[in-house]
Design a protein around this motif. Sequence first.
Motif, PDB file in Angstrom:
ATOM      1  N   TYR A 239      -1.560  13.930  -1.197  1.00 16.58           N
ATOM      2  CA  TYR A 239      -2.155  12.717  -0.614  1.00 16.58           C
ATOM      3  C   TYR A 239      -3.529  13.024  -0.021  1.00 16.58           C
ATOM      4  CZ  TYR A 239      -2.739   8.576   2.237  1.00 16.58           C
ATOM      5  OH  TYR A 239      -3.229   7.419   2.800  1.00 16.58           O
TER       6      TYR A 239
ATOM      7  N   LEU B 154      -6.961   3.557   0.977  1.00 10.73           N
ATOM      8  CA  LEU B 154      -5.514   3.469   1.149  1.00 10.73           C
ATOM      9  C   LEU B 154      -4.995   2.477   0.105  1.00 10.73           C
ATOM     10  CD1 LEU B 154      -4.935   3.454   5.022  1.00 10.73           C
ATOM     11  CD2 LEU B 154      -5.385   5.363   3.471  1.00 10.73           C
TER      12      LEU B 154
ATOM     13  N   THR C  82      -2.148   1.374  -0.766  1.00 10.29           N
ATOM     14  CA  THR C  82      -1.127   0.373  -0.445  1.00 10.29           C
ATOM     15  C   THR C  82      -1.653  -0.618   0.583  1.00 10.29           C
ATOM     16  OG1 THR C  82      -0.117   1.703   1.311  1.00 10.29           O
ATOM     17  CG2 THR C  82       0.749   1.991  -0.930  1.00 10.29           C
TER      18      THR C  82
ATOM     19  N   LYS D 219       0.535   2.145   7.202  1.00 16.58           N
ATOM     20  CA  LYS D 219       1.851   2.744   6.998  1.00 16.58           C
ATOM     21  C   LYS D 219       1.770   3.920   6.007  1.00 16.58           C
ATOM     22  CE  LYS D 219       4.186  -0.121   9.588  1.00 16.58           C
ATOM     23  NZ  LYS D 219       4.872   0.333  10.821  1.00 16.58           N
ATOM     24  N   GLU D 220       0.750   3.923   5.202  1.00 14.53           N
ATOM     25  CA  GLU D 220       0.539   4.998   4.238  1.00 14.53           C
ATOM     26  C   GLU D 220       0.347   6.339   4.947  1.00 14.53           C
ATOM     27  OE1 GLU D 220      -2.815   5.576   0.919  1.00 14.53           O
ATOM     28  OE2 GLU D 220      -1.817   3.632   0.786  1.00 14.53           O
TER      29      GLU D 220
ATOM     30  N   ALA E 196       2.869   9.564   4.327  1.00  9.49           N
ATOM     31  CA  ALA E 196       2.405  10.836   3.765  1.00  9.49           C
ATOM     32  C   ALA E 196       2.905  12.021   4.575  1.00  9.49           C
ATOM     33  CB  ALA E 196       0.878  10.846   3.701  1.00  9.49           C
TER      34      ALA E 196
ATOM     35  N   ASN F  89       5.476  -3.591   4.164  1.00 11.92           N
ATOM     36  CA  ASN F  89       4.391  -2.613   4.100  1.00 11.92           C
ATOM     37  C   ASN F  89       4.910  -1.172   4.097  1.00 11.92           C
ATOM     38  OD1 ASN F  89       2.458  -4.585   4.038  1.00 11.92           O
ATOM     39  ND2 ASN F  89       1.983  -4.476   6.218  1.00 11.92           N
ATOM     40  N   THR F  90       5.910  -0.910   4.934  1.00 13.33           N
ATOM     41  CA  THR F  90       6.467   0.435   4.990  1.00 13.33           C
ATOM     42  C   THR F  90       7.125   0.803   3.662  1.00 13.33           C
ATOM     43  OG1 THR F  90       6.817   0.255   7.374  1.00 13.33           O
ATOM     44  CG2 THR F  90       8.079   1.942   6.213  1.00 13.33           C
TER      45      THR F  90
ATOM     46  N   ARG G 135       6.392  -0.322   0.698  1.00 11.03           N
ATOM     47  CA  ARG G 135       5.333  -0.083  -0.286  1.00 11.03           C
ATOM     48  C   ARG G 135       4.759   1.324  -0.135  1.00 11.03           C
ATOM     49  NH1 ARG G 135       1.132  -4.197   0.846  1.00 11.03           N
ATOM     50  NH2 ARG G 135       2.580  -5.588  -0.205  1.00 11.03           N
ATOM     51  N   SER G 136       4.472   1.713   1.100  1.00  8.39           N
ATOM     52  CA  SER G 136       3.848   3.007   1.339  1.00  8.39           C
ATOM     53  C   SER G 136       4.790   4.160   1.037  1.00  8.39           C
ATOM     54  CB  SER G 136       3.366   3.085   2.792  1.00  8.39           C
ATOM     55  OG  SER G 136       2.340   2.136   3.028  1.00  8.39           O
TER      56      SER G 136
ATOM     57  N   TYR H  47       5.408   4.537  -2.723  1.00 12.12           N
ATOM     58  CA  TYR H  47       4.229   5.123  -3.379  1.00 12.12           C
ATOM     59  C   TYR H  47       4.173   6.630  -3.173  1.00 12.12           C
ATOM     60  CZ  TYR H  47      -0.791   6.205  -3.926  1.00 12.12           C
ATOM     61  OH  TYR H  47      -1.988   6.765  -4.273  1.00 12.12           O
ATOM     62  N   ILE H  48       4.298   7.078  -1.916  1.00 12.70           N
ATOM     63  CA  ILE H  48       4.177   8.510  -1.625  1.00 12.70           C
ATOM     64  C   ILE H  48       5.402   9.278  -2.115  1.00 12.70           C
ATOM     65  CG2 ILE H  48       3.790  10.239   0.163  1.00 12.70           C
ATOM     66  CD1 ILE H  48       1.440   8.338  -0.211  1.00 12.70           C
TER      67      ILE H  48
END
Length: 436
Positions: free
Chosen positions: A69, A105, A107, A111-112, A116, A137-138, A140-141, A144-145
């Motif tokens: 990240y 960022l 997302t 929260k990203e 990470a 949002n959380t 999504r982040s 993704y990670i």
Amino acid sequence: IKETKMGRFEVRCTDCNSVITSNKTFAYQCKNDTALGRSHYENKILECKDRPGLWRYYDWLPVKRTNSYNGKSITFKSSGLAKELGLNNLYISFNGYWPEKSAFLKTCTFKELEAAVTIQYAKEKGIKRLGIASAGNTARSFAYIAGREGIPIVLIIPWRCLWILEHDSSSLIKNDVWLPEFNGEFIKTLVIKDGDYSDAIILNNKLAGKFGITNEGGVRNIARRDGLSTVLLDAVQVMGEIPDHYFQAIGTGTGAISVWEGVMRLIESGEYDKKIPQMHLSQNLPFAPMVKAWDAGRRKIDPEKDMPLTTNVLDLIEAKVLSNRYPPYSCKGGVYDLLEATNGIVYGIKNNEITSSLSLFENLEKIDIHPAAAVTVASLIKAVNSGKVLADDKVLLNITGGGEKRLKKDMDLAELKVDKFISKDIEISDLREILD
């Protein structure tokens, strides 16, 4: 991934100051009380490393390695909004996608940052599978990670954070809980049909220890909080000093607690003046339990007095991520202590004020923002109009999410796959087929 030597850190209780022994959970909690645990780093002076993104603050992150990240919060001095409000020193912490400002960022939410660090922390702890409750949002982040880093996770999301009502219509449209990329091999998503964010948290707690799932810990997760504290670290480096005022909307309050902890670390380093910023926190009316409890002078939230009578608070508010019915308000080291220590002020923001703030910020700063960030903007407007913030005060405004419109122009996005729709009262044994 680079192998590096990490200075020692310890987690201490914010009440009795005893050291809390590390284990394979994220929920650091003193055996003597319910206070939050706070990380204390061996290196008291923040020495930024030559590393990408938030890893430049590696010395104050609870990890031994970095991962792939490379995102971070960015800070800039406002021109448009500052002029509109008559502020000479308004700085914006932007957490989203805005290439012209070097904000990447993907997302579009802060929260990203917590995802990470948490994912890396989980890998180092040998955790096999994380359980995460989210209002959107959380999820999504973390998806993704986790997909990038190959860590299996289980997401629990209320359906109203995936589907929304069309304006001026009773029909439902799918809410684009999208991802910059999606790796279904590592993600299981459960959607609660009859509950809100707090119901997702309850179910996530019930799943802890089942099917190899470790609860990621929420506010008690030091990796989460220390990842979010990098917002403050970046801002102070750009501003050259700790701000006089800090503004943020809160649902749980984790981000605000993280910033407060970051301020204390900077002061303890001896490198900055012993100036604690006044914390201005806000929630979306009519769901504002922390606002109502604080204004009434109560350390504990009274559900009958402080929360609206409704089966689902997501039906009432625009900023759906600000919908936690069980925030860490009263516990030692939580939001109440934060407000008391910083002479804090709280604001209740109506839905129509969110709508106007969304338009105002986009018109003046030329980037779109999330509803929760618009709650923050509305609270700044109230503070300026009431004389709580003066023209020459140094102000940090945390835009916790934004840039979705721009991202969707630049990227082809993936969709978060739903594995199962469930009731909030589902028996854990009924999830065996999908989670085993």
